[in-house]
Design an enzyme around this catalytic site. Structure first.
Site, short mmCIF file in Angstrom:
data_model
loop_
_atom_site.label_atom_id
_atom_site.label_comp_id
_atom_site.label_asym_id
_atom_site.label_seq_id
_atom_site.Cartn_x
_atom_site.Cartn_y
_atom_site.Cartn_z
N SER A 4 68.19 -0.82 58.91
CA SER A 4 69.41 -0.13 58.62
C SER A 4 68.61 1.43 59.22
O SER A 4 68.48 1.35 59.74
CB SER A 4 70.34 -0.29 57.61
N ASP A 41 76.85 -7.43 60.97
CA ASP A 41 76.89 -6.11 60.50
C ASP A 41 77.82 -5.08 59.39
O ASP A 41 77.70 -4.73 58.58
CB ASP A 41 76.03 -5.27 61.26
N HIS A 93 75.74 -6.81 56.27
CA HIS A 93 74.51 -5.79 56.81
C HIS A 93 73.51 -6.20 55.30
O HIS A 93 73.71 -6.03 54.11
CB HIS A 93 74.98 -4.61 56.16
#
Length: 535
Positions: free
Chosen positions: A209, A329, A440
């Site tokens: 991320s 995600d 995610h």
């Protein structure tokens, strides 16, 4: 007799256990802990080694002055000051620049091992080098990677939120303090890791991320020349729409007003003497959609980032690079942007299409809506709508920028190799619908081997996924080729630059059909060439 043999073997193994003991670093001696992790396998663990001095407010990190005697490096240190999960208070400390090291050992002390340095995510607002904790089971514990891949693992803290990324937009407080912390940790590892048995010429940085975008920033910055050999970005790159703050002064003034500071030439001096908790709390700036809420992020400062990221890929020409995304995600962002995602409505999707395309105006938003709904028909099902919302957010926030980054890295590469992946192991969260893929951060539990450390919480197929990911990641760290190293892999992963921009689909059912090509090329072309300035 078998039991007697095992007992004798364990006794002999313990008697011959290899351990570093006290280790010399540039700041002084450090002493960690050593423990057995299997038959004739051990792990030296060092926690809380300072890699810089306690940082000045809105200032670059500086070297640690050092210490006398032997530093007991046996406990994690506090994470950098940040908002709590509800953004109602702060946790952590300004004195936070510490790192942690896992060194695998056999019957002799390890030497010249590959080194993997992890950078955590959290939207540049949250996170810590140890990760989330449940009953002393820390998410970013490096033991499984180190043991199974025979690599040294390093994690560290860096400043986040207002204290890490507030920028005045000029030389007074240029910003990027969190990126400078990351660079300082990487440089410390390069200078000191040989004493821990590592090879300073073979450092791989990896992150997820905002940590994945940070990995990309670090290999693009000229400040890291010669420090990094390889890199892995999991769900994030420098080209992501949330990765660069284009209006740093605006957000700095917003924070200044919240804490009672002026917005003129006295702003930075006032922020530096204001209670850091108040400055941190003021960094919770809200905009919709949620991806536009990530305002405290890196800036083009003319120093660490001397120019736009897409112009800096020449600096990564000799760095091997893996980048990829999870197939869903965008799900977590979709649930925040459209709270009725489990009862999604068409009009909300149209509004979101317009919001994500705002840089090109309403017409572009309508075009985006039409692009994603072309296959709906006259009566789309709720599932069709929900999946389309997730696809669009995944494409816009993660997948398209990642593909654009892979193209740029491959196009500028000299000796550096390029690899692409899509992780789609279904989410384990039981309340999610059956069509749900990998949300995610779902990949982190596998990369850090949680199916092995907490086996009762997983099925055998999850241990397969963890084995595959650790093998690919650590082989890559050893050789620059995820297929070659000490660990066997289920499928040969071709380079991205070979025929058809190939990528690897990672899940528990990997076979030769897991290699595919041209990942969502039509949508990549749409976003990069027609709708927004990702490139």
């Amino acid at each position: 007799m078998l039991g007697v043999f095992i007992s004798v073997a364990l006794i002999l193994g313990t008697a011959n256990a290899a351990s570093l003991g006290s280790v010399y670093t540039e700041g002084g001696m450090v002493q960690g802990k050593s423990h057995s992790v299997g038959l004739f396998r051990y792990m030296d663990v060092f926690k809380g080694i300072p890699f810089a001095a306690p940082p000045g407010r809105l200032e670059k990190p500086v070297p640690h002055p050092g210490w006398d005697g032997v530093l007991k490096a046996t406990d994690y240190r506090m994470r950098c000051m940040q908002l709590n999960l509800l953004a109602t208070d702060v946790v952590g400390s300004e004195d936070c620049l510490y790192l942690n090291i896992w060194v695998p050992q056999g019957n002799t002390v390890s030497t010249n091992l590959p080194v993997m340095v992890f950078i955590y995510g959290g939207g540049f607002l949250l996170g810590g080098g140890q990760g989330a904790n449940f009953l002393d089971n820390y998410l970013y514990d490096g033991q499984e990677i180190a043991d199974r891949g025979n690599v040294i693992v390093v994690t560290f803290n860096y400043r986040v939120g207002s204290l890490g990324f507030l920028s005045s937009g000029n030389a007074e407080a240029p910003g990027n303090y969190g990126l400078w912390d990351q660079h300082t940790a990487i440089a410390w590892v390069h200078r000191n890791i040989r004493n821990f048995g590592g090879n300073p010429g073979n450092i791989t940085i990896f992150g997820e991320s905002a940590g994945a975008a940070s990995v990309n920033f670090q290999i693009l910055s000229p400040k890291n020349k010669g420090l990094i050999r390889r890199a892995i970005s999991q769900s994030g790159v420098a080209l992501c729409p949330w990765a660069v703050n284009r209006n740093p002064r605006q957000y700095a003034e917003e924070i200044a007003r919240k804490v009672g500071c002026p917005t003129d030439s006295g702003m930075v001096a006032c922020l530096r003497r204001t209670d850091p908790k108040a400055v941190t709390l003021a960094g919770n700036v809200k905009f919709n959609p949620i991806v536009h809420n990530l305002a405290l992020s890196p800036v083009i400062d003319g120093d660490f980032l001397p120019a736009e990221p897409d112009t800096l890929f020449g600096n990564a020409a000799d760095i091997d690079y893996i980048a990829g995304v999870n197939d869903m995600d965008g799900h977590i962002f979709a649930t925040l942007d459209i709270p009725s995602i489990n009862n999604a409505l068409v009009q909300f999707f149209l509004k979101l299409s317009i919001a994500l395309s705002e840089s090109r105006g309403t017409d572009a938003g309508i075009a985006t809506y039409e692009e994603y709904t072309a296959n709906w028909g006259s009566k789309p099902s709720d599932t069709d709508i929900k999946k389309t919302v997730v696809d669009m957010e995944t494409d816009y926030i993660f997948l398209v920028p990642t593909q654009a980054t892979l193209y740029l890295h491959s196009d500028h590469a000299k000796s550096g190799r390029t690899y692409s992946y899509l992780f789609n192991e279904p989410s384990r969260i039981p309340v999610f619908p059956l069509w749900m893929g990998a949300d995610h951060a779902d990949d982190l539990q596998y990369v850090f081997g949680k199916p092995f450390t907490t086996p009762l919480g997983y099925f055998p197929r999850h241990r397969d996924v963890a084995k595959y990911m650790i093998s690919y990641w650590t082989n890559f760290a050893q050789t620059g080729d995820p297929n070659k190293g000490e660990s066997s892999v289920p499928v040969t992963w071709p380079e991205f630059a070979s025929n058809g921009h190939q990528y690897l689909v990672i899940n528990n059912k990997m076979n030769r059909d897991s290699v595919k090509q041209m990942l969502r090329t039509r949508l990549v072309y749409y976003w990069t060439n027609q709708n927004m300035d990702i490139l």
